[in-house]
Enzyme design. Structure first.
Site, PDB file in Angstrom:
ATOM      1  N   GLN A 289       0.828  -1.205   0.000  1.00 25.59           N
ATOM      2  CA  GLN A 289       0.000   0.000   0.000  1.00 25.59           C
ATOM      3  C   GLN A 289       0.865   1.258   0.000  1.00 25.59           C
ATOM      4  O   GLN A 289       1.869   1.326   0.716  1.00 25.59           O
ATOM      5  CB  GLN A 289      -0.912   0.010   1.229  1.00 25.59           C
ATOM      6  CG  GLN A 289      -1.998  -1.056   1.202  1.00 25.59           C
ATOM      7  CD  GLN A 289      -3.225  -0.640   0.397  1.00 25.59           C
ATOM      8  OE1 GLN A 289      -3.235   0.376  -0.277  1.00 25.59           O
ATOM      9  NE2 GLN A 289      -4.269  -1.452   0.456  1.00 25.59           N
ATOM     10  N   GLU A 339      -2.838 -16.547  -3.633  1.00 26.16           N
ATOM     11  CA  GLU A 339      -2.505 -15.457  -4.552  1.00 26.16           C
ATOM     12  C   GLU A 339      -2.070 -16.066  -5.889  1.00 26.16           C
ATOM     13  O   GLU A 339      -1.389 -17.097  -5.909  1.00 26.16           O
ATOM     14  CB  GLU A 339      -1.378 -14.610  -3.948  1.00 26.16           C
ATOM     15  CG  GLU A 339      -0.698 -13.634  -4.871  1.00 26.16           C
ATOM     16  CD  GLU A 339      -1.634 -12.567  -5.394  1.00 26.16           C
ATOM     17  OE1 GLU A 339      -1.664 -12.395  -6.627  1.00 26.16           O
ATOM     18  OE2 GLU A 339      -2.335 -11.924  -4.588  1.00 26.16           O
ATOM     19  N   ASP A 387      -9.372  -8.967  -0.716  1.00 24.97           N
ATOM     20  CA  ASP A 387      -8.878  -7.630  -1.063  1.00 24.97           C
ATOM     21  C   ASP A 387      -8.607  -7.642  -2.571  1.00 24.97           C
ATOM     22  O   ASP A 387      -7.452  -7.675  -3.009  1.00 24.97           O
ATOM     23  CB  ASP A 387      -7.606  -7.309  -0.267  1.00 24.97           C
ATOM     24  CG  ASP A 387      -7.111  -5.887  -0.512  1.00 24.97           C
ATOM     25  OD1 ASP A 387      -7.802  -5.122  -1.217  1.00 24.97           O
ATOM     26  OD2 ASP A 387      -6.011  -5.546  -0.012  1.00 24.97           O
ATOM     27  N   CYS A 414     -11.144  -1.261  -3.248  1.00 23.94           N
ATOM     28  CA  CYS A 414     -10.649   0.025  -3.758  1.00 23.94           C
ATOM     29  C   CYS A 414     -11.606   0.604  -4.798  1.00 23.94           C
ATOM     30  O   CYS A 414     -11.278   1.591  -5.457  1.00 23.94           O
ATOM     31  CB  CYS A 414      -9.250  -0.146  -4.368  1.00 23.94           C
ATOM     32  SG  CYS A 414      -9.181  -1.320  -5.733  1.00 23.94           S
TER      33      CYS A 414
END
Length: 457
Positions: A289, A339, A387, A414
């Site tokens: 981030q 992931e 996320d 986001c």
């Protein structure tokens, strides 16, 4: 029956009452009910604008004069704000920015999610909403025979030459300035998009805000950098906190910034930074981030919604380099991260080992494929954390999450539009939310991050 022609034409100068702000921060006015978007106009203002583009159902116009000014208007402190496409909201006072972002989330849940009863809490902003970015990615090019480096003008690939960006960490600005100066003095040719010639495409600077460690990445169109040793030596002299100089080789014709191959020119392949007490190794490709102050705020909201007691099993989907899962590891019995990017999974495993966290497992693969296998293996998480990128979660991933039957799903988003879409889908599957907590990760831009928890109905 012929369709009615738009009531405005390109080049026309019009007066408008600005009724609201779009999700990108543009002011919205109407001419005979026809929507006109005006960048840097503020809700409540009457403005004069020149029409630049007309579509079937809307138009764009350039602000020429503010006739009646809103009390929410603020003087933009950046000298190139109107020319640069990096920020969209410097003309709005910071409290007005936070209200606008909250309204964006409310509108998404009402219009896209069909969930008008979900409470959207006030946006958590920053005390000091400047100089917050720990990463700069700056394109280099030519203008009038001079090397330039900065940010693209809105909706273009024309580089606005910049020496200081007010939302960047000062060290990142200084890196760009030093490389630009050396490129001019040493004759290092920047990249030309049209001809696919030249050397220097982008410069990336990354700073570990809590450690002070600095990384410089030179993204080049080929393996050779003229005067490479002199450039590296100048960077070392200019920055005592420099820990890493890396060349990223990128020869494809594409807008993607980084190529796949990295060469360490000097120093280490990574730098380090902390989120709370957890230490992370950061490489050129690491997703980390960009606002470290608000990252802790964001992750504390995840912790609050996860409501952990120390006994829970957590699945962290889209785990990247493991930031969320490892941040919560002290409050959980077991962490499973998944992931699709193999390098990120290797980073996550390294980060777990570096922090002495031995109850976290990371796997490579698409979450919607790995999670059903985990379920067959008897893994039943109490909490699932997602996320996703801006496009949101694939329905297959949400189906896999629901099938695992967690008592709670915590969603970090986001993009309010895809969050609202996925909230509607989850509600149909029996998981509902009562509130959303927006966090301002990117002051002076139109972006807003949200955290919300979904529980079984």
């Amino acid at each position: 029956m012929s369709q009615q022609k738009p009531p405005v034409v390109p080049g026309q100068v019009i007066q408008l009452k600005i009724e609201g702000q779009s999700h990108t921060g543009d002011g919205i006015g109407r001419v005979n009910g026809f929507a006109v978007f005006v960048p840097q106009a503020v809700a409540g203002e009457r403005v004069e604008a020149k029409v630049t583009k007309v579509k079937k159902t809307y138009a764009h116009a350039r602000l020429q004069k503010v006739i009646e000014e809103s009390p929410d208007r603020a003087p933009a402190p950046c000298e190139v704000y109107e020319a640069c496409g990096g920020c969209q909201l410097q003309h709005l006072s910071y409290p007005a920015q936070l209200r606008m972002k909250r309204q964006q989330v409310i509108d998404s849940f009402q219009r896209i999610g069909g969930l008008p009863d979900v409470e959207v809490l006030p946006v958590i902003g920053m005390k000091e909403p400047w100089a917050y970015r720990n990463k700069a990615q700056v394109p280099f090019g030519w203008r009038k025979g001079q090397v330039v480096g900065g940010f693209y003008a809105p909706q273009s690939h024309r580089i606005v030459d910049i020496e200081t960006c007010l939302i960047q960490h000062p060290d990142n600005d200084r890196v760009v300035s030093v490389v630009k100066k050396m490129a001019r003095e040493l004759g290092i040719p920047p990249y030309r998009e049209k001809s696919h010639r030249g050397c220097l495409r982008h410069v990336m600077a990354r700073i570990g805000v809590h450690t002070g460690e600095l990384m410089v990445v030179l993204i080049t169109n080929g393996r050779d950098i003229p005067h490479r040793k002199a450039l590296v030596e100048q960077l070392r002299q200019a920055f005592p906190n420099l820990r890493s100089v890396i060349q990223n080789i990128h020869t494809r014709r594409t807008n993607v910034i980084l190529g796949k191959e990295n060469r360490v020119l000097w120093g280490q392949p990574v730098i380090h930074d902390y989120i709370g007490p957890v230490k992370f190794a950061i490489s050129p490709h690491s997703f980390f981030q960009v606002n470290p102050v608000q990252t802790e705020v964001l992750y504390e909201q995840v912790r609050r919604y996860a409501a952990l007691t120390g006994k829970e099993t957590i699945v962290d989907a889209y785990c990247g380099i493991g930031t969320i899962g490892l941040y919560l590891a002290g409050d959980a019995a077991k962490i499973y991260g998944v992931e699709s990017v193999p390098e990120a999974v290797e980073d996550a495993r390294h980060n777990a080992e570096m922090n002495g966290i031995d109850h976290a497992v990371f796997e490579t693969g698409a979450a919607e494929e790995v999670m059903p296998r985990w379920l067959k293996e008897g893994i039943r998480p109490d909490v699932i954390i997602v996320d996703p990128p801006r496009k949101g979660c694939a329905p297959e991933l949400l189906d896999a999450a629901v099938e695992m039957g967690p008592r709670r799903l915590v969603y970090v988003s986001c993009n309010p539009s895809t969050l609202a879409r996925d909230a509607k889908y989850l509600a149909e599957k029996g998981y509902i939310t009562h509130e959303v907590q927006p966090v301002d990760m990117f002051p002076h831009t139109s972006h807003v991050e949200c955290v919300t928890a979904f529980e079984k109905d």
